[in-house]
Enzyme design. Structure first.
Site: not given
Length: 349
Positions: A69, A200
């Protein structure tokens, strides 16, 4: 959706733009448990005034952060740069997870050796039995109680610098230099909204219109960074700051994931001469490349995000050895740690 690594719900909402929910557990860990330093997190994301502070205390907290992440990887890098390894332990979930939680499948028996849990979810539920949001990393967990303290990622690294000062290693870098702090705040906010989060918005766009807008915003920002870094070695000048850490974790994932998986494909990072040299400069700096795991990064995105990659096939490339090629950024002058020193090699390597 609470995060790109949320464990609940679908990632892609048909017809919609990606909207990151920035509502996290707002608690802060501060020196002496006093009111926290009134800084800013570089996201436009304020620290709630009513969040109860927890006291800085060596050994009291465990940082749970997955190498996969980017937000968690940021906290791992900052912890290392500041030399906090001996006072804040590190738990590392594996790169994949189910809809319930990140899991400690890399540890013997699938159990975190300090917290004694199989799922990070257990720490959230220990404090909030009806916790309604996704189980996100990074998270600080109190070891004795097994309860999550905070998962508010912009403030975790901010407080590692401002609140854990007495535990910083000798020679730790000044990641928030006072002379450039206001400008740095503006730079970090743009990096967050347009680049860290921008990839994103491209990947999880629910319509062509949403994707086109996200794509244009991302590349406008990357072109701005290409120009900014053409005359300075680091984002804020001659020495690295947290702004560089925040940009690096996105750049490290760009060609391996975001270019294809998220359709951020105007160019590869390797085709942007300034940003590519800058990224290699950071990668070859202690605390960056040795805290980056390309295999875990790829396994997470391509296996977990089945909305985008339903086959769960993980690509074999690109070759990570390209990150070790000469970058030539020394010609701009400066040095990564200023008057400080590099962190010691990782003890487990």
């Amino acid at each position: 959706m609470t995060d790109d690594l949320s464990t609940s719900g679908s990632y892609v909402k048909p017809g919609a733009q990606f909207d990151r929910d920035m509502s996290y557990i707002p608690d802060r860990v501060t020196a002496g448990g006093r009111e926290p330093v009134d800084g800013r997190a570089g996201t436009g994301h304020p620290s709630p005034a009513d969040a109860p502070p927890w006291p800085v205390e060596a050994g009291r907290y465990r940082l749970v952060a997955a190498y996969a992440c980017p937000w968690a990887n940021r906290s791992i890098i900052v912890r290392r740069l500041l030399g906090l390894e001996d006072v804040i332990s590190l738990g590392t979930p594996g790169p994949t997870h189910d809809k319930r939680s990140w899991t400690f499948d890399l540890d013997p028996g699938g159990v975190d050796p300090v917290l004694g849990i199989e799922r990070l979810q257990d720490a959230y539920l220990a404090r909030y039995p009806d916790y309604p949001k996704g189980i996100t990393v990074p998270a600080l967990v109190e070891v004795a109680s097994g309860e999550v303290v905070t998962n508010d990622f912009p403030w975790i690294t901010h407080d590692f610098f401002f609140e854990w000062t007495e535990h910083h290693r000798p020679g730790a870098p000044d990641l928030w230099p006072e002379a450039t702090r206001d400008e740095m705040e503006d730079v970090m906010k743009r990096v967050f909204t347009e680049v860290n989060n921008g990839v994103y918005r491209c990947g999880f766009a629910g319509s062509q219109e949403a994707y086109d807008e996200a794509y244009d915003r991302l590349w406008t920002a990357l072109d701005w960074l290409e120009e900014r870094l053409s005359t300075r070695r680091y984002l804020m000048g001659d020495h690295l700051t947290e702004a560089d850490v925040r940009l690096f974790t996105t750049l490290a994932r760009f060609d391996a994931v975001y270019h294809g998986h998220f359709k951020c494909n105007r160019q590869k990072l390797t085709e942007m001469p300034v940003l590519w040299a800058y990224a290699r400069d950071l990668f070859q700096t202690p605390g960056f490349g040795d805290e980056t795991d390309f295999e875990q990064i790829k396994q997470h995105y391509y296996v977990v995000q089945t909305d985008i990659n339903p086959t769960q096939v993980v690509p074999k490339g690109p070759d990570p050895l390209v990150w070790l090629t000469p970058h030539g950024r020394e010609e701009l002058g400066g040095s990564p740690f200023g008057d400080g020193t590099p962190p010691a090699p990782r003890a487990d390597v």
